[in-house]
Scaffold this motif. Structure first.
Motif, PDB file in Angstrom:
ATOM      1  N   MET A   1     -25.001 -21.925   8.023  1.00  0.00           N
ATOM      2  CA  MET A   1     -24.781 -20.574   7.553  1.00  0.00           C
ATOM      3  C   MET A   1     -24.471 -20.596   6.063  1.00  0.00           C
ATOM      4  N   GLY A   2     -25.049 -19.631   5.347  1.00  0.00           N
ATOM      5  CA  GLY A   2     -24.819 -19.541   3.915  1.00  0.00           C
ATOM      6  C   GLY A   2     -23.438 -18.991   3.600  1.00  0.00           C
ATOM      7  N   GLU A   3     -23.139 -18.973   2.313  1.00  0.00           N
ATOM      8  CA  GLU A   3     -21.830 -18.512   1.863  1.00  0.00           C
ATOM      9  C   GLU A   3     -21.989 -17.403   0.836  1.00  0.00           C
ATOM     10  N   VAL A   4     -21.099 -16.425   0.886  1.00  0.00           N
ATOM     11  CA  VAL A   4     -21.018 -15.389  -0.135  1.00  0.00           C
ATOM     12  C   VAL A   4     -20.041 -15.904  -1.181  1.00  0.00           C
ATOM     13  N   LEU A   5     -20.504 -16.011  -2.418  1.00  0.00           N
ATOM     14  CA  LEU A   5     -19.706 -16.607  -3.481  1.00  0.00           C
ATOM     15  C   LEU A   5     -19.570 -15.668  -4.674  1.00  0.00           C
ATOM     16  N   ALA A   6     -18.480 -15.807  -5.400  1.00  0.00           N
ATOM     17  CA  ALA A   6     -18.332 -15.136  -6.687  1.00  0.00           C
ATOM     18  C   ALA A   6     -19.255 -15.827  -7.688  1.00  0.00           C
ATOM     19  N   ARG A   7     -19.600 -15.134  -8.744  1.00  0.00           N
ATOM     20  CA  ARG A   7     -20.552 -15.654  -9.732  1.00  0.00           C
ATOM     21  C   ARG A   7     -20.144 -17.021 -10.293  1.00  0.00           C
ATOM     22  N   ALA A   8     -18.893 -17.184 -10.692  1.00  0.00           N
ATOM     23  CA  ALA A   8     -18.450 -18.461 -11.276  1.00  0.00           C
ATOM     24  C   ALA A   8     -18.526 -19.590 -10.255  1.00  0.00           C
ATOM     25  N   GLU A   9     -18.131 -19.292  -9.037  1.00  0.00           N
ATOM     26  CA  GLU A   9     -18.190 -20.305  -7.983  1.00  0.00           C
ATOM     27  C   GLU A   9     -19.642 -20.686  -7.683  1.00  0.00           C
ATOM     28  N   LEU A  10     -20.526 -19.706  -7.691  1.00  0.00           N
ATOM     29  CA  LEU A  10     -21.949 -19.982  -7.476  1.00  0.00           C
ATOM     30  C   LEU A  10     -22.501 -20.871  -8.588  1.00  0.00           C
ATOM     31  N   ALA A  11     -22.166 -20.564  -9.829  1.00  0.00           N
ATOM     32  CA  ALA A  11     -22.645 -21.378 -10.950  1.00  0.00           C
ATOM     33  C   ALA A  11     -22.180 -22.821 -10.807  1.00  0.00           C
ATOM     34  N   ASP A  12     -20.948 -23.016 -10.374  1.00  0.00           N
ATOM     35  CA  ASP A  12     -20.430 -24.364 -10.164  1.00  0.00           C
ATOM     36  C   ASP A  12     -21.168 -25.063  -9.028  1.00  0.00           C
ATOM     37  N   ARG A  13     -21.423 -24.350  -7.955  1.00  0.00           N
ATOM     38  CA  ARG A  13     -22.130 -24.926  -6.804  1.00  0.00           C
ATOM     39  C   ARG A  13     -23.557 -25.332  -7.207  1.00  0.00           C
ATOM     40  N   VAL A  14     -24.235 -24.490  -7.968  1.00  0.00           N
ATOM     41  CA  VAL A  14     -25.602 -24.802  -8.429  1.00  0.00           C
ATOM     42  C   VAL A  14     -25.576 -26.026  -9.334  1.00  0.00           C
ATOM     43  N   ARG A  15     -24.592 -26.101 -10.222  1.00  0.00           N
ATOM     44  CA  ARG A  15     -24.470 -27.257 -11.109  1.00  0.00           C
ATOM     45  C   ARG A  15     -24.311 -28.544 -10.293  1.00  0.00           C
ATOM     46  N   ARG A  16     -23.445 -28.497  -9.287  1.00  0.00           N
ATOM     47  CA  ARG A  16     -23.235 -29.683  -8.436  1.00  0.00           C
ATOM     48  C   ARG A  16     -24.495 -30.043  -7.643  1.00  0.00           C
ATOM     49  N   ASP A  17     -25.194 -29.029  -7.139  1.00  0.00           N
ATOM     50  CA  ASP A  17     -26.448 -29.301  -6.413  1.00  0.00           C
ATOM     51  C   ASP A  17     -27.466 -29.971  -7.333  1.00  0.00           C
ATOM     52  N   ARG A  18     -27.560 -29.491  -8.562  1.00  0.00           N
ATOM     53  CA  ARG A  18     -28.504 -30.081  -9.518  1.00  0.00           C
ATOM     54  C   ARG A  18     -28.148 -31.539  -9.817  1.00  0.00           C
ATOM     55  N   MET A  19     -26.861 -31.826  -9.907  1.00  0.00           N
ATOM     56  CA  MET A  19     -26.430 -33.210 -10.147  1.00  0.00           C
ATOM     57  C   MET A  19     -26.855 -34.113  -8.997  1.00  0.00           C
ATOM     58  N   ARG A  20     -27.005 -33.543  -7.818  1.00  0.00           N
ATOM     59  CA  ARG A  20     -27.465 -34.295  -6.642  1.00  0.00           C
ATOM     60  C   ARG A  20     -28.983 -34.325  -6.546  1.00  0.00           C
ATOM     61  N   GLY A  21     -29.675 -33.727  -7.513  1.00  0.00           N
ATOM     62  CA  GLY A  21     -31.129 -33.733  -7.528  1.00  0.00           C
ATOM     63  C   GLY A  21     -31.778 -32.634  -6.709  1.00  0.00           C
ATOM     64  N   LEU A  22     -31.007 -31.621  -6.317  1.00  0.00           N
ATOM     65  CA  LEU A  22     -31.544 -30.534  -5.499  1.00  0.00           C
ATOM     66  C   LEU A  22     -32.104 -29.416  -6.376  1.00  0.00           C
ATOM     67  N   THR A  23     -33.160 -28.786  -5.897  1.00  0.00           N
ATOM     68  CA  THR A  23     -33.760 -27.659  -6.603  1.00  0.00           C
ATOM     69  C   THR A  23     -33.270 -26.350  -5.997  1.00  0.00           C
ATOM     70  N   CYS A  24     -33.347 -25.278  -6.799  1.00  0.00           N
ATOM     71  CA  CYS A  24     -32.863 -23.969  -6.363  1.00  0.00           C
ATOM     72  C   CYS A  24     -33.934 -22.900  -6.515  1.00  0.00           C
ATOM     73  N   ALA A  25     -34.072 -22.095  -5.468  1.00  0.00           N
ATOM     74  CA  ALA A  25     -34.912 -20.902  -5.521  1.00  0.00           C
ATOM     75  C   ALA A  25     -33.974 -19.693  -5.530  1.00  0.00           C
ATOM     76  N   PHE A  26     -34.455 -18.588  -6.063  1.00  0.00           N
ATOM     77  CA  PHE A  26     -33.643 -17.385  -6.236  1.00  0.00           C
ATOM     78  C   PHE A  26     -34.443 -16.187  -5.740  1.00  0.00           C
ATOM     79  N   ALA A  27     -33.805 -15.355  -4.944  1.00  0.00           N
ATOM     80  CA  ALA A  27     -34.419 -14.117  -4.452  1.00  0.00           C
ATOM     81  C   ALA A  27     -33.379 -13.010  -4.586  1.00  0.00           C
TER      82      ALA A  27
END
Length: 155
Positions: A1-27
């Protein structure tokens, strides 16, 4: 299940995912009454990257674009429903008229739009291309509409 995040928390999560080599799509969208077109759009977006971020319009921006009788559900409820879909990893609520500020902050690898757009008509096209992202048109033909569902329910 996904998570509802505040903007700053989302930016941090995306940064960490990128450090792990994961790509992100946006809709993005209002997702006022979830229907099969929304599900197909988000499933299509999910296939574009390792993680799917969904931006949900806040209540005031939905009123501005859809009229005073909308939204039917509050933004937090809509976000929670979207987060429950298996395709979705992260959900954020946004108040701006467009998702441009979120795209500039997150710089997703892929910005996904529905089939009511073409690659050259995506409003945020220049922003995405400027940071090196790509645009994908996903989902089924635009045969489904929350506005039409609302009209049918009112009969």
């Amino acid at each position: 299940m996904g998570e509802v995040l505040a903007r700053a928390e989302l930016a941090d999560r995306v940064r960490r995912d990128r450090m792990r080599g994961l790509t992100c799509a946006f809709a993005n969208g209002a997702f006022d009454l979830l229907h099969v077109g929304h599900v197909r759009y988000l499933e299509g977006a999910r296939h574009q990257a390792d993680r799917l971020i969904v931006a949900v319009n806040d209540d005031e921006s939905v009123r501005r674009s859809k009229g005073l009788s909308r939204p039917i559900m509050a933004a937090l409820d809509r976000a929670e429903i979207v987060a429950a879909l298996r395709a979705v990893d992260y959900v954020v609520i946004f108040p701006e008229p467009t998702v441009a500020p979120l795209l500039e902050l997150l710089k997703p690898d892929v910005h996904c739009k529905g089939t009511d757009y073409a690659l050259d008509t995506v409003p945020e096209r220049e922003i995405v291309l400027a940071y090196g992202g790509r645009i994908a048109i996903v989902g089924d033909p635009k045969d489904h509409s929350t506005s039409e569902l609302v009209k049918r329910l009112a009969r």
